[in-house]
Design an enzyme around this catalytic site. Sequence first.
Site: not given
Length: 136
Positions: A49-52
Amino acid sequence: MASPAFEDIADTFDFLDDWEERYRHVIELGRAMAPMEPALQVPATKVEGCASQVWIMPRIEDGRFDFQGDSDAMIVRGLIAILHALYSGLTVAEVVQVDAQAELARLGLDEHLSSQRSNGLRAMVLRIRQLAADAA
């Protein structure tokens, strides 16, 4: 129920005049954080759920919660450092009781992060809460 370390961060945010300075401070917090061993940066510790790229590895001793975290993005490393200040040293029962949204709102993060960063921060909070609940 904020820790002294989190209160120090909140006080610093109050002192800093603008968001450019606050972002620099968040990045400095990330740089000061000890790096996570690459061997721990595996799918089991990855936060979805994190772009990074984000990894969180819990450490629980005597019922007290702590974690190592890391990211490939400096601002996100800083957000991990803020979450570490918020949660580290609490009991696993206390971790799930922290109103992270309210505590982080004190810093103004809810208003100044991009939607992708905000979603990633929420994903990290949910992961930390789940790790503590599993350990309880």
